[in-house]
Design an enzyme around this catalytic site. Structure first.
Site, PDB file in Angstrom:
ATOM      1  CB  CYS A  77      17.800 -59.476  27.283  1.00  0.00           C
ATOM      2  SG  CYS A  77      17.397 -60.729  26.061  1.00  0.00           S
ATOM      3  CB  CYS A 115      20.082 -63.446  25.343  1.00  0.00           C
ATOM      4  SG  CYS A 115      18.995 -62.196  24.673  1.00  0.00           S
TER       5      CYS A 115
END
Lengths: 77, 347
Positions: A10, A13
């Site tokens: 994501c 991240c």
């Protein structure tokens, strides 16, 4: 020092991975950074929110992206 | 001794700034209408009652109003959320019986920090810890549907009544859908590898956290959430303001008004492929209602956009087989239809 960034890909991240790299460069600590994207491996750490930062097997950040300065403090502690 | 002084200072610093900011906030909030009128009537010297004037007035009033509400509530919720981590929620839900578990899971879903990018680890963490599938679903339905952003926008743009109706019906859908999924015994439609996961529960963060850190968490969540959604809100209110001034009243009444039985299912069908968070959709829905869409249909549309979305379904596909996804979407959709009908015909 062994650093792992856990996250399935994501946006947060990726941001954590980038900030960690910057913090490592800034502090000059000797560290290897690995990105763990495999969800089964991530679950081994017992976390339920991503991204997660693991330093030498210990979870130090989860579910958020700290600033480079905060990360630097964690790295030099 | 020294340690104590430092702790005290930290707490004081944490409190001081919010305590000073709140009166400023209240004053600003109370004067928004006056400021908006002053800008429109005196600075711009526009003629009241004209389309463009009222569109601009609506925009200049609503944007700061919603932003102020967002900042305050997200700050508060950010602090509150430091008390509710997903790990604690899981601990509470472990071994709870079906119906009680569903109620608890739905309530906790509204307050536990949740982002759709964490849906998978959260799902796996729950299932691995033995939280029943139906209870997990109650959480997953409530978490995106009912949150502080939705609440603020509903209160700000529709008033308390609609906000409370939305929360109560949303909770009922989450509780009952999860309960039903649990009753149907669909565990076999979870991907097999999910049950093989063994997590290590010992590696926890140290739990001692100062109040000043909780306040910091408040600032952080304001920065993060407002930073992410402000643009949707401005676009949403701009679309709303444009329609407010230009689209004739009752424009949508024929298609999606009270008299049409197919209004609710149609609204849901239109809502599923649309992906938006509460921030983007609620300002638009407020205009739909103004232009003749009935409350039940508008609620159904809003819920289906927020709770049922293709991207979330694609994320869930990693851990669920299509049979379970179909049942999940079907049950939630039926729940939304019922809510829509109740408000169109009973209220």
């Amino acid at each position: 020092m062994e650093i792992k960034v856990l996250g399935t890909g994501c946006a947060k991240c990726k941001a954590l991975e980038k900030a960690t790299k910057e913090a490592v460069e800034k502090t000059g600590v000797n560290a290897t950074i690995t990105k763990v994207e495999d969800i089964i491996e991530i679950m081994q750490f017992g976390v339920m929110t991503t991204p997660v930062l693991v330093i030498d097997g210990k979870i130090v950040v989860k579910g958020k992206v700290p600033s480079v300065d905060e990360l630097s403090k964690l790295l030099t502690k | 001794m020294r340690e104590k002084v430092i702790t005290l200072n930290r707490n004081l610093n944490g409190w001081l700034i919010p305590a000073l900011l709140i009166p400023i906030w209240v004053l600003t909030y109370l004067n928004l209408q006056n400021v908006a009128d002053y800008i429109i009537d005196d600075i711009f010297g526009m003629v009241s009652g004209k389309h463009l004037t009222e569109t601009l007035r609506f925009f200049i009033f609503e944007v700061p109003k919603v932003m102020l509400l967002l900042v305050l509530i997200i700050f508060g919720v950010g602090i509150l959320r430091t008390y509710f981590t997903p790990e604690k929620t899981r601990k509470i839900l472990e071994g709870k019986s079906l119906f009680t578990g569903n109620i608890l899971a739905s309530l906790l879903g509204t307050i536990t920090p949740f982002c759709s990018c964490s849906a998978i680890p959260l799902f796996l963490g729950f299932v691995e810890a033995g939280v029943p599938l139906g209870v997990t679903f109650s959480f997953l339905i409530a978490a995106p549907m009912i949150n502080e952003v939705a609440l603020i926008l509903l209160v700000g743009l529709f008033g308390w009544e609609v906000a409370i109706i939305y929360i109560l019906t949303g909770l009922s859908i989450a509780i009952l859908s999860g309960w039903l999924i649990g009753k149907l015994g669909l565990e076999k439609y979870v991907a097999e590898w999910v049950y093989k996961i063994k997590a290590n529960h010992e590696s926890e963060l140290d739990s001692k956290i100062y109040f000043s850190e909780r306040i910091n968490a408040g600032y952080e969540s304001v920065k993060e959430i407002v930073g992410k959604i402000w643009i949707y809100i401005i676009i949403g209110i701009a679309v709303g303001a444009g329609a407010h001034g230009y689209v004739p009243e009752d424009f949508l009444g024929a298609l999606l008004g009270k008299g049409n039985w197919y209004g609710v299912p149609l609204a849901i069908l239109m809502g599923v492929p649309m992906y938006s968070n509460a921030a983007g959709i609620i300002p638009i829905v407020s205009v739909l209602i103004e232009k003749g869409v009935s409350l039940g249909t508008a609620l159904a549309f809003m819920m289906s956009v927020i709770a049922l979305s293709l991207p979330e379904i694609i994320i869930l596909k990693k851990v669920l087989k299509w049979q379970l996804i179909t049942v999940f979407v079907g049950i939630v959709a039926v729940g939304i239809v019922i809510v829509g009908f109740i408000f169109n015909y009973v209220m």
